[in-house]
Enzyme design. Sequence first.
Site, PDB file in Angstrom:
ATOM      1  N   LYS A 185       0.902  -1.045  -0.120  1.00  0.00           N
ATOM      2  CA  LYS A 185       0.003   0.013  -0.149  1.00  0.00           C
ATOM      3  C   LYS A 185       0.840   1.221   0.154  1.00  0.00           C
ATOM      4  O   LYS A 185       1.601   1.542   1.032  1.00  0.00           O
ATOM      5  CB  LYS A 185      -0.979   0.090   1.229  1.00  0.00           C
ATOM      6  CG  LYS A 185      -1.754   1.038   1.169  1.00  0.00           C
ATOM      7  CD  LYS A 185      -2.469   1.810   2.122  1.00  0.00           C
ATOM      8  CE  LYS A 185      -1.502   3.014   2.625  1.00  0.00           C
ATOM      9  NZ  LYS A 185      -1.564   3.922   1.852  1.00  0.00           N
ATOM     10  N   GLY A 239       6.829   4.982   8.052  1.00  0.00           N
ATOM     11  CA  GLY A 239       5.920   6.365   8.320  1.00  0.00           C
ATOM     12  C   GLY A 239       5.978   7.025   9.669  1.00  0.00           C
ATOM     13  O   GLY A 239       7.067   6.608  10.354  1.00  0.00           O
ATOM     14  N   GLU A 261       9.508   1.214  10.822  1.00  0.00           N
ATOM     15  CA  GLU A 261      10.663   2.354  10.600  1.00  0.00           C
ATOM     16  C   GLU A 261       9.935   3.619  10.498  1.00  0.00           C
ATOM     17  O   GLU A 261       9.174   4.020   9.796  1.00  0.00           O
ATOM     18  CB  GLU A 261      11.101   2.274   8.968  1.00  0.00           C
ATOM     19  CG  GLU A 261      11.989   0.965   8.946  1.00  0.00           C
ATOM     20  CD  GLU A 261      13.544   1.066   9.364  1.00  0.00           C
ATOM     21  OE1 GLU A 261      13.572   1.952   9.774  1.00  0.00           O
ATOM     22  OE2 GLU A 261      13.825  -0.052   9.243  1.00  0.00           O
ATOM     23  N   LEU A 262      10.101   4.306  12.001  1.00  0.00           N
ATOM     24  CA  LEU A 262       9.130   5.588  12.094  1.00  0.00           C
ATOM     25  C   LEU A 262      10.019   6.743  12.185  1.00  0.00           C
ATOM     26  O   LEU A 262      10.916   6.974  11.588  1.00  0.00           O
ATOM     27  CB  LEU A 262       8.431   5.202  13.576  1.00  0.00           C
ATOM     28  CG  LEU A 262       7.905   3.993  13.891  1.00  0.00           C
ATOM     29  CD1 LEU A 262       7.336   3.687  15.220  1.00  0.00           C
ATOM     30  CD2 LEU A 262       6.627   3.555  12.487  1.00  0.00           C
ATOM     31  N   ARG A 289      19.004  17.022   2.466  1.00  0.00           N
ATOM     32  CA  ARG A 289      18.576  15.925   1.417  1.00  0.00           C
ATOM     33  C   ARG A 289      17.145  15.747   1.676  1.00  0.00           C
ATOM     34  O   ARG A 289      16.552  15.755   2.538  1.00  0.00           O
ATOM     35  CB  ARG A 289      19.092  14.760   2.007  1.00  0.00           C
ATOM     36  CG  ARG A 289      18.773  13.460   1.172  1.00  0.00           C
ATOM     37  CD  ARG A 289      19.871  12.291   1.626  1.00  0.00           C
ATOM     38  NE  ARG A 289      19.427  11.067   1.296  1.00  0.00           N
ATOM     39  CZ  ARG A 289      18.985  10.102   1.983  1.00  0.00           C
ATOM     40  NH1 ARG A 289      19.005  10.239   3.272  1.00  0.00           N
ATOM     41  NH2 ARG A 289      18.772   8.992   1.466  1.00  0.00           N
ATOM     42  N   CYS A 295      13.595  11.019   7.354  1.00  0.00           N
ATOM     43  CA  CYS A 295      13.514  10.618   8.612  1.00  0.00           C
ATOM     44  C   CYS A 295      14.605  10.789   9.288  1.00  0.00           C
ATOM     45  O   CYS A 295      14.932  10.766  10.679  1.00  0.00           O
ATOM     46  CB  CYS A 295      12.719   9.145   8.957  1.00  0.00           C
ATOM     47  SG  CYS A 295      13.807   8.086   7.768  1.00  0.00           S
ATOM     48  N   GLU A 391       9.332  16.540  15.003  1.00  0.00           N
ATOM     49  CA  GLU A 391      10.087  16.134  13.696  1.00  0.00           C
ATOM     50  C   GLU A 391       9.626  17.387  12.779  1.00  0.00           C
ATOM     51  O   GLU A 391       8.524  17.410  12.310  1.00  0.00           O
ATOM     52  CB  GLU A 391       9.333  14.902  13.175  1.00  0.00           C
ATOM     53  CG  GLU A 391      10.064  14.560  11.868  1.00  0.00           C
ATOM     54  CD  GLU A 391       9.853  12.730  11.648  1.00  0.00           C
ATOM     55  OE1 GLU A 391       8.556  12.751  11.562  1.00  0.00           O
ATOM     56  OE2 GLU A 391      10.585  12.187  10.992  1.00  0.00           O
ATOM     57  N   SER A 451      22.391   6.388   5.099  1.00  0.00           N
ATOM     58  CA  SER A 451      21.699   5.382   4.259  1.00  0.00           C
ATOM     59  C   SER A 451      22.584   4.469   3.463  1.00  0.00           C
ATOM     60  O   SER A 451      23.381   5.162   2.403  1.00  0.00           O
ATOM     61  CB  SER A 451      20.707   5.975   3.218  1.00  0.00           C
ATOM     62  OG  SER A 451      19.671   6.850   4.240  1.00  0.00           O
TER      63      SER A 451
END
Length: 487
Positions: A185, A239, A261-262, A289, A295, A391, A451
């Site tokens: 989704k 998210g 993964e928040l 970036r 995140c 955030e 990353s």
Amino acid sequence: MSSTVRERELLDNVPKKLLIGGVWREADSGARLAVEDPATGAVLAEVADGGPKEMMAALDAAADAQRSWAKSSPRLRSDLLRAAYDEVVRRADEFALLITLEMGKPLAESLGEVRYGAEFLRWFSEEAVRMGGRWNRSPEGTTRLLTMKDPAGPTLMITPWNFPLAMATRKIAPAVAAGCTMVLKPAEQTPLTSLAFAELMQSVGLPVGVLNVVPTTRAAESTSAVLQDARLRKLTFTGSTAVGKRLIEASSSNVLRVSMELGGNAPLIVCEDADIDKAVAGAMLAKMRNIGQACTAANRILVHESVADKFAGNFAAAMSAQQLGRGTETGVQVGPLIDERAREKVSGLVSSAVASGARLLTGGSARIGEGYFFEPTVLTDVGEHDITREELFGPVAPITTFCSDDDAISKANATEYGLASYVFTENISRALRVVEELEFGMVGLNQGVVSNAAAPFGGVKHSGFGREGGAEGIEEYLSTKYVGIAP
Ligand code: NAD
């Protein structure tokens, strides 16, 4: 070919239906959702808007395909992933343009995301044939112990809009390698990249039903029945922490394997002995970036008081030199925020911080006109304020000073989040001491990006659990089975 003709042609060729059981189809209701260009607010395309019924049909297809997919050979899965990698790289410009159109980041950054996203396909094509088990004797010598790995089973994947390709491949690639089937989704703001990628997976020969894709504007309603269905065995979510918490709760009655993964609230620490040029370059990357919408974005810049003026002056100069505009235009370095709500949030935090005494070194305003632009902004003298607690998700950098390593560490850790963090120092002993004390899943030491497909990406505390990438990534999609064998 003019850029707009190229854009139109690209958009015309992207599939705009749901992919369920190998068939592209509309939602039964006929509903469609509009995808916007955040640089102009114009509608780029409309795609089928699925609901609970379509989500369940996607789970039916994934559950039907699971048994035979689990039996497929590791070499087949590896070859499929490698072919997908080659194809994404071959079509990199196309994917980059699609990402820029629906998400807004400049083309050069979108190309970076395509390379990063493709790396998960290559990495897990290599991991697929390296999955092992264990064989040993029990300590008392009365039984033999065989430990083996099975696919976790049908998986629901929910992804955000900020990296439309990479957030999908970071989940899909390890799931393919492990032998799991999937219902994806994608975020409602950016479904086009996921649909184009799903078509690519079909074109390289992924069997029917292994990957199903259902964009929807009714995320909670559409996923709730699937989350309660006993055939679903895993949920992986990237998210916000608020939605993540709700999904952890929703997954409890079905006792799902869960990866989360928040959100993050990354500190970037500049020590007194840091190379200031390196620190400014690292801070630019860590902050800007993805237009600050990552995140891993440096949300709180913590600088030793002895170098604060020099760092802030150089950093503000670099921020104010950034060129804003539509990501498709040459020379543009900063695109728009994803939507008006995002811009209002960033704008509100900046004005409230300034009203509470923060000093604006550059930026501070939303750009008037079409699109959701906000100027690169640097604030100093930021006291206790929501701007350093929440955030930010925008091109805004609040700078705070510290007076000792302990002060830096306690300020850095004073957040419920624990995803990325950054440290700049030329002193190896200090570096290791600070790194050991940071309560974060990832640390960039003298670098502004963490990353990497070969590294375990993930957080602690309210930033979630589970890891994506590295040797750990595939484990999220595997269940351990042990067999006790009589001598
Ligand atoms: P979001 O939580 O609003 O949405 C993420 C996804 O969840 C979307 O697909 C959305 O449709 C879906 N969703 C929302 N409510 C839902 C519900 N009740 N049930 C099921 N699905 C639901 O986040 P966003 O605004 O799309 O993305 C930004 C957030 O993602 C930030 O907090 C960012 O830090 C985080 N993020 C984390 C990572 C990471 O690896 N830790 C990576 C990228 C983004």
